[in-house]
Write a protein that holds these residues in place. Structure first.
Motif, PDB file in Angstrom:
ATOM      1  N   ASP A   1       0.874  -1.177   0.000  1.00 30.40           N
ATOM      2  CA  ASP A   1       0.000   0.000   0.000  1.00 30.40           C
ATOM      3  C   ASP A   1       0.909   1.223   0.000  1.00 30.40           C
ATOM      4  O   ASP A   1       2.050   1.115  -0.459  1.00 30.40           O
ATOM      5  CB  ASP A   1      -0.994  -0.026   1.176  1.00 30.40           C
ATOM      6  CG  ASP A   1      -0.316   0.062   2.534  1.00 30.40           C
ATOM      7  OD1 ASP A   1       0.929   0.139   2.582  1.00 30.40           O
ATOM      8  OD2 ASP A   1      -1.025   0.056   3.547  1.00 30.40           O
ATOM      9  N   ALA A   2       0.438   2.379   0.496  1.00 32.74           N
ATOM     10  CA  ALA A   2       1.281   3.572   0.468  1.00 32.74           C
ATOM     11  C   ALA A   2       2.168   3.679   1.711  1.00 32.74           C
ATOM     12  O   ALA A   2       2.883   4.652   1.875  1.00 32.74           O
ATOM     13  CB  ALA A   2       0.439   4.825   0.288  1.00 32.74           C
ATOM     14  N   SER A   3       2.106   2.692   2.604  1.00 28.22           N
ATOM     15  CA  SER A   3       3.126   2.600   3.646  1.00 28.22           C
ATOM     16  C   SER A   3       4.278   1.816   3.002  1.00 28.22           C
ATOM     17  O   SER A   3       4.343   1.713   1.791  1.00 28.22           O
ATOM     18  CB  SER A   3       2.578   1.886   4.891  1.00 28.22           C
ATOM     19  OG  SER A   3       2.441   0.492   4.648  1.00 28.22           O
ATOM     20  N   PHE A   4       5.178   1.234   3.759  1.00 27.64           N
ATOM     21  CA  PHE A   4       6.299   0.588   3.060  1.00 27.64           C
ATOM     22  C   PHE A   4       6.409  -0.901   3.353  1.00 27.64           C
ATOM     23  O   PHE A   4       7.429  -1.516   3.095  1.00 27.64           O
ATOM     24  CB  PHE A   4       7.607   1.311   3.379  1.00 27.64           C
ATOM     25  CG  PHE A   4       7.831   1.425   4.836  1.00 27.64           C
ATOM     26  CD1 PHE A   4       7.283   2.473   5.547  1.00 27.64           C
ATOM     27  CD2 PHE A   4       8.565   0.472   5.514  1.00 27.64           C
ATOM     28  CE1 PHE A   4       7.456   2.572   6.902  1.00 27.64           C
ATOM     29  CE2 PHE A   4       8.735   0.570   6.871  1.00 27.64           C
ATOM     30  CZ  PHE A   4       8.189   1.612   7.570  1.00 27.64           C
ATOM     31  N   GLY A   5       5.310  -1.499   3.878  1.00 29.60           N
ATOM     32  CA  GLY A   5       5.321  -2.942   4.105  1.00 29.60           C
ATOM     33  C   GLY A   5       4.992  -3.704   2.812  1.00 29.60           C
ATOM     34  O   GLY A   5       4.424  -3.141   1.881  1.00 29.60           O
ATOM     35  N   GLU A   6       5.367  -4.968   2.747  1.00 26.44           N
ATOM     36  CA  GLU A   6       5.010  -5.820   1.600  1.00 26.44           C
ATOM     37  C   GLU A   6       4.685  -7.218   2.102  1.00 26.44           C
ATOM     38  O   GLU A   6       5.523  -7.851   2.760  1.00 26.44           O
ATOM     39  CB  GLU A   6       6.181  -5.919   0.620  1.00 26.44           C
ATOM     40  CG  GLU A   6       6.088  -4.947  -0.532  1.00 26.44           C
ATOM     41  CD  GLU A   6       7.176  -5.218  -1.559  1.00 26.44           C
ATOM     42  OE1 GLU A   6       7.898  -4.259  -1.844  1.00 26.44           O
ATOM     43  OE2 GLU A   6       7.304  -6.368  -2.013  1.00 26.44           O
ATOM     44  N   TYR A   7       3.491  -7.691   1.809  1.00 22.13           N
ATOM     45  CA  TYR A   7       3.049  -9.018   2.245  1.00 22.13           C
ATOM     46  C   TYR A   7       2.244  -9.628   1.109  1.00 22.13           C
ATOM     47  O   TYR A   7       1.319  -9.007   0.586  1.00 22.13           O
ATOM     48  CB  TYR A   7       2.173  -8.914   3.493  1.00 22.13           C
ATOM     49  CG  TYR A   7       2.860  -8.276   4.663  1.00 22.13           C
ATOM     50  CD1 TYR A   7       3.528  -9.048   5.618  1.00 22.13           C
ATOM     51  CD2 TYR A   7       2.855  -6.892   4.821  1.00 22.13           C
ATOM     52  CE1 TYR A   7       4.163  -8.456   6.688  1.00 22.13           C
ATOM     53  CE2 TYR A   7       3.492  -6.291   5.889  1.00 22.13           C
ATOM     54  CZ  TYR A   7       4.151  -7.080   6.827  1.00 22.13           C
ATOM     55  OH  TYR A   7       4.795  -6.496   7.889  1.00 22.13           O
ATOM     56  N   LEU A   8       2.563 -10.838   0.762  1.00 23.19           N
ATOM     57  CA  LEU A   8       1.903 -11.482  -0.366  1.00 23.19           C
ATOM     58  C   LEU A   8       0.648 -12.225   0.103  1.00 23.19           C
ATOM     59  O   LEU A   8       0.717 -13.063   1.012  1.00 23.19           O
ATOM     60  CB  LEU A   8       2.896 -12.470  -0.988  1.00 23.19           C
ATOM     61  CG  LEU A   8       2.666 -12.891  -2.436  1.00 23.19           C
ATOM     62  CD1 LEU A   8       2.664 -11.679  -3.370  1.00 23.19           C
ATOM     63  CD2 LEU A   8       3.741 -13.887  -2.844  1.00 23.19           C
TER      64      LEU A   8
ATOM     65  N   SER B   1      -3.458   3.580   1.789  1.00 27.12           N
ATOM     66  CA  SER B   1      -3.246   3.684   3.244  1.00 27.12           C
ATOM     67  C   SER B   1      -1.791   3.974   3.575  1.00 27.12           C
ATOM     68  O   SER B   1      -0.875   3.409   2.983  1.00 27.12           O
ATOM     69  CB  SER B   1      -3.668   2.388   3.934  1.00 27.12           C
ATOM     70  OG  SER B   1      -3.288   2.428   5.296  1.00 27.12           O
ATOM     71  N   LEU B   2      -1.576   4.857   4.531  1.00 22.54           N
ATOM     72  CA  LEU B   2      -0.228   5.204   4.986  1.00 22.54           C
ATOM     73  C   LEU B   2       0.157   4.432   6.235  1.00 22.54           C
ATOM     74  O   LEU B   2       1.238   4.610   6.782  1.00 22.54           O
ATOM     75  CB  LEU B   2      -0.143   6.710   5.253  1.00 22.54           C
ATOM     76  CG  LEU B   2      -0.259   7.591   3.998  1.00 22.54           C
ATOM     77  CD1 LEU B   2      -0.587   9.022   4.373  1.00 22.54           C
ATOM     78  CD2 LEU B   2       1.028   7.529   3.190  1.00 22.54           C
ATOM     79  N   SER B   3      -0.754   3.590   6.734  1.00 19.97           N
ATOM     80  CA  SER B   3      -0.471   2.875   7.986  1.00 19.97           C
ATOM     81  C   SER B   3      -0.517   1.354   7.802  1.00 19.97           C
ATOM     82  O   SER B   3      -0.509   0.615   8.773  1.00 19.97           O
ATOM     83  CB  SER B   3      -1.479   3.297   9.061  1.00 19.97           C
ATOM     84  OG  SER B   3      -2.794   3.009   8.641  1.00 19.97           O
ATOM     85  N   GLY B   4      -0.610   0.887   6.569  1.00 17.62           N
ATOM     86  CA  GLY B   4      -0.641  -0.560   6.337  1.00 17.62           C
ATOM     87  C   GLY B   4      -2.026  -1.166   6.441  1.00 17.62           C
ATOM     88  O   GLY B   4      -2.165  -2.390   6.531  1.00 17.62           O
TER      89      GLY B   4
ATOM     90  N   MET C   1      12.870  13.323  -2.430  1.00 15.83           N
ATOM     91  CA  MET C   1      14.049  13.469  -1.577  1.00 15.83           C
ATOM     92  C   MET C   1      14.681  12.139  -1.183  1.00 15.83           C
ATOM     93  O   MET C   1      15.806  12.112  -0.668  1.00 15.83           O
ATOM     94  CB  MET C   1      13.692  14.256  -0.312  1.00 15.83           C
ATOM     95  CG  MET C   1      13.410  15.731  -0.578  1.00 15.83           C
ATOM     96  SD  MET C   1      12.598  16.524   0.845  1.00 15.83           S
ATOM     97  CE  MET C   1      13.885  16.494   2.068  1.00 15.83           C
ATOM     98  N   GLY C   2      13.950  11.051  -1.364  1.00 20.03           N
ATOM     99  CA  GLY C   2      14.514   9.763  -0.992  1.00 20.03           C
ATOM    100  C   GLY C   2      13.526   8.663  -1.283  1.00 20.03           C
ATOM    101  O   GLY C   2      12.334   8.931  -1.484  1.00 20.03           O
ATOM    102  N   PRO C   3      13.982   7.413  -1.295  1.00 30.76           N
ATOM    103  CA  PRO C   3      13.106   6.321  -1.718  1.00 30.76           C
ATOM    104  C   PRO C   3      12.034   5.939  -0.687  1.00 30.76           C
ATOM    105  O   PRO C   3      10.994   5.418  -1.071  1.00 30.76           O
ATOM    106  CB  PRO C   3      14.066   5.155  -1.959  1.00 30.76           C
ATOM    107  CG  PRO C   3      15.295   5.494  -1.193  1.00 30.76           C
ATOM    108  CD  PRO C   3      15.376   6.984  -1.109  1.00 30.76           C
ATOM    109  N   THR C   4      12.275   6.175   0.594  1.00 28.37           N
ATOM    110  CA  THR C   4      11.305   5.759   1.602  1.00 28.37           C
ATOM    111  C   THR C   4      10.802   6.972   2.379  1.00 28.37           C
ATOM    112  O   THR C   4      11.585   7.743   2.916  1.00 28.37           O
ATOM    113  CB  THR C   4      11.942   4.751   2.589  1.00 28.37           C
ATOM    114  OG1 THR C   4      12.492   3.670   1.839  1.00 28.37           O
ATOM    115  CG2 THR C   4      10.914   4.219   3.575  1.00 28.37           C
ATOM    116  N   LYS C   5       9.473   7.121   2.385  1.00 33.38           N
ATOM    117  CA  LYS C   5       8.876   8.258   3.087  1.00 33.38           C
ATOM    118  C   LYS C   5       8.032   7.699   4.216  1.00 33.38           C
ATOM    119  O   LYS C   5       7.147   6.890   3.975  1.00 33.38           O
ATOM    120  CB  LYS C   5       8.007   9.031   2.097  1.00 33.38           C
ATOM    121  CG  LYS C   5       7.385  10.285   2.637  1.00 33.38           C
ATOM    122  CD  LYS C   5       6.510  10.964   1.587  1.00 33.38           C
ATOM    123  CE  LYS C   5       5.113  10.368   1.555  1.00 33.38           C
ATOM    124  NZ  LYS C   5       4.126  11.175   0.831  1.00 33.38           N
ATOM    125  N   ILE C   6       8.321   8.109   5.428  1.00 35.82           N
ATOM    126  CA  ILE C   6       7.497   7.654   6.554  1.00 35.82           C
ATOM    127  C   ILE C   6       6.646   8.834   7.003  1.00 35.82           C
ATOM    128  O   ILE C   6       7.141   9.816   7.532  1.00 35.82           O
ATOM    129  CB  ILE C   6       8.377   7.092   7.679  1.00 35.82           C
ATOM    130  CG1 ILE C   6       8.967   5.773   7.178  1.00 35.82           C
ATOM    131  CG2 ILE C   6       7.562   6.851   8.944  1.00 35.82           C
ATOM    132  CD1 ILE C   6      10.197   5.357   7.888  1.00 35.82           C
TER     133      ILE C   6
END
Lengths: 468, 468
Positions: free
Chosen positions: B31-38, B73-76, B331-336
């Protein structure tokens, strides 16, 4: 009350705040509905810690606990229908803090709602919910019943203003929900679950309520209609024009007659409806809007339109509306005040259904209410000792509920379910809907300690009006 | 996915709406957070009945179910953290009905939020919640996360507009909550319990949302401040003056620099804060109010104040704010992206705490947000492959949460808890508070089928940022 329970309670609450005498208990046996149930004991707690201890003991000894504010509930909210213990919450009134910078108030549950209005206004702020009992009712009762009054149309209901709570849970824990920010999505919204839960899910011991800037000014006008249907069209036209009045009240012919006979003031006895409309906001804006509303009423066939030019004229217009309750109270010893609510486009249809019900049963049925948000108050004036008539009332009330639901509305807009409407919950929510609510109640209150007998029907319970 | 479950699912959902291929499943793993789950399987249901059947089967076979809209979602929120099944809700988009008379909209969950804005405006009405993702996000996701955007200050959050729902429960029953009336106190407020429950208590299959009249006009101005503290005072003074802006946005110096370097437009690089304020309402009223606000900003030490005279100037002012997200993404690859929220009087204090955190950890921390309601968005720009820096990010994020709570605020104003903030729930709510929420979840979802892994922490889970 078993002796051991009493011994335990005396450890927590001093004797001068614990009442066992019949005379004292009688004072807590009624509310503004017409039920009467005698509690076994009355306790006046002073703070959340005492309540927590008392509720824990109530769980140990399986004693029902009934929190109570000023007892103005119209649905039996605080009635101790299963006996047990009434918690008189009126001593919890130490906090009424206006936080001007954050535009909020921190209040104790026993604070009178009108005092919040006053304090907020002194700070240039405004707490919109304004139930007609606000000079007497406590904010705790308002919150737990989500009672709202005429301003819901523009400003939303009580629930829209509560952002945080301190609550004693049904098992006696003290928790805090929400906080001081309008935006808060940390976990489930327990604040809004507890507000309107009618004291079945927790006892509020402190609340944080959001305030808004006080509107700079207001204007009021009244319009008379010879045909009810025209007043319905006027309401729809006004709301479709982009104007959101701060109040939009309706009185039907029976109501007009009742008020005029109580205190003659030249109300039009032939009119089928009176609308009272108030607009608040910036003076320049409302000047334009009030004229537009008046024009709309004329175009929709109003026989008379009057915009108040002075504060005195404004008061005169409102005095008719404010006389409704005393007027109908004089008409008979028992007043059954309903609050069936429909989508506002269905108000004309609902008024017609109410007329039919009045004629079918030959009852004294008076209708007024907050027409702008579809929240009508059909009141039946009767005498609860007249069993024959009460049976008709029973059927009429049941038909009122059916009509509201058939028209896409709800059993209760602001009075709550209490004891009076519980048999009808399923009609609106279905079995599954009611069960989802019950699951929360059972998970939180495994011993069914808090306000038992509300809001779910006892097995086989089908009556609305409690004919003795 | 076990074979029997698949056989059962095929009875309910045709093969062209069921995806098992790795490539297809990958599309639903982020999603728009940075987790990845299949997920193990992706299903595209078309209506509530299909969802009901699927959820019942999921209970039978103990398969986790993850409803998903557009995945912004920004929170997963929609991440299938325990594998199982993703329900792609975007095919449920057949209803977008504007009911002008009752001032409400009936919508399917897969409808894009911006389409509701558009349709409502065409009817002279207005749906205020406006998350920055509204051109992409679905209303279903907005509701379940209670995501709100800049207009909370004047208009309240998403929750304040949802008055009815059709929901598939965690055990697969279809229920209706609330209805078409703003006032409704029939039983517990399940509508507001489910809104903001992040898909853990039910799957929304239809919603009734309240609309309001469209404001007649709006005016916008921008003010630059050399000292952050002055902008804080300006905010407080404006709100205390009785004016309620429809937006009150803040950008800090790091944010100003980021935007200016992304798209140079002459922003003041030395300014510690820019405020953008918009006021809507009656043209005569807002003309007066906007000037008053501008005067207040000048009096509080603004170095520059500009009221937009034309729509073009208005767009120019907003374009700086709208460039924030693309600017910091560059500015960078990961935005929190966080959304710690404090009572608005604490904004200056919170900004100071954020400055200290930025310096302590030497991180790229940019702050902007909806200052009027205390809802700040501290964004940390980093690279999740840089384990050393991610450890610092971990600590910094945790300190941001601590600061918000210490200042009387909350972990999340509008992004939700999701997977990212669950270890911090207890910090804000206490064990008992979290337990009261868990009791509802367990009572409604005994098999923990709906969106498991959210919002409650797994035992021993203490991390915020998921360093791999």
């Amino acid at each position: 009350m078993e002796k051991e329970a009493l011994v335990d309670l005396r450890q927590v609450i001093p004797g001068d705040r614990m009442f066992l005498d019949l005379a004292e208990r009688y004072c807590y046996s009624y509310d503004a509905s017409f039920g009467e149930y005698l509690p076994e004991i009355v306790i006046q707690p002073k703070n959340a810690e005492e309540i927590s201890e008392v509720v824990k003991l109530a769980n140990t000894h399986k004693i029902p606990v009934y929190p109570r504010g000023s007892g103005t509930s119209l649905s039996g909210g605080p009635l101790p229908v299963k006996g047990g213990m009434v918690l008189d919450m009126t001593l919890l009134r130490d906090k009424l803090i206006i936080d001007r910078e954050n535009m909020l108030a921190i209040v104790s549950p026993g604070v009178i709602t009108a005092d919040i209005h006053k304090k907020a206004e002194e700070a240039g702020l405004f707490y919109p919910p304004d139930p007609s009992s606000s000079n007497v009712a406590t904010i705790g009762g308002n919150l737990l019943e989500n009672s709202s009054g005429p301003k819901g149309l523009k400003y939303g209901t009580t629930k829209e203003y509560v952002i945080g709570l301190e609550v004693v849970t049904p098992t006696g824990e003290i928790i805090r929900t929400g906080g001081k920010t309008v935006k808060n999505v940390t976990g489930y919204d327990l604040t809004r679950l507890i507000v309107g839960s009618e004291g079945t899910l927790g006892i509020v011991t402190e609340a944080i309520i959001r305030l808004i800037p006080k509107p700079q000014s207001k204007q009021t006008f009244v319009a008379h209609f010879n045909h009810l249907i025209d007043s319905g069209h006027a309401i729809t036209s006004i709301l479709s024009s982009g104007i959101l009045p701060s109040a939009l009240e309706l009185m039907d012919n029976a109501c007009i007659r009742a008020v005029e006979s109580y205190r003659p003031s030249g109300l039009p006895l032939q009119a089928e409806a009176i609308l009272i409309i108030e607009i608040d906001g910036h003076p320049l804006a409302i000047e334009e809007e009030i004229n537009k509303c008046a024009d709309i009423c004329r175009a929709e066939g109003a026989s008379y339109v009057k915009i108040a030019e002075t504060e005195e004229e404004r008061q005169t217009i409102w005095s008719a509306r404010q006389s409704v309750s005393p007027a109908i109270t004089q008409m008979g010893p028992t007043k059954i005040s309903e609050d069936a609510t429909v989508p506002r486009s269905q108000i004309p249809a609902m008024m017609e259904r109410l007329n039919n019900i009045r004629e079918k049963y030959g009852l004294n049925l008076v209708v007024f209410g907050h027409a702008g948000d579809g929240n009508l108050h059909p009141n039946i004036i009767t005498d609860k000792r007249n069993i024959t008539e009460m049976k008709k009332v029973e059927l009429a009330v049941s038909e009122i509920f059916e009509a509201a639901i058939e028209l896409g509305g709800t059993l209760s807009g602001e009075h709550g379910i209490g004891t009076l409407k519980s048999p009808y919950m399923e009609m609106e929510l279905g079995i599954t809907g009611v069960n989802m609510m019950k699951k929360i109640k059972e998970a939180w209150d495994p011993n069914n300690i808090l306000n038992p007998g509300k809001i779910f029907p006892d097995k086989g319970q089908t009556r609305v009006v409690l004919v003795t």
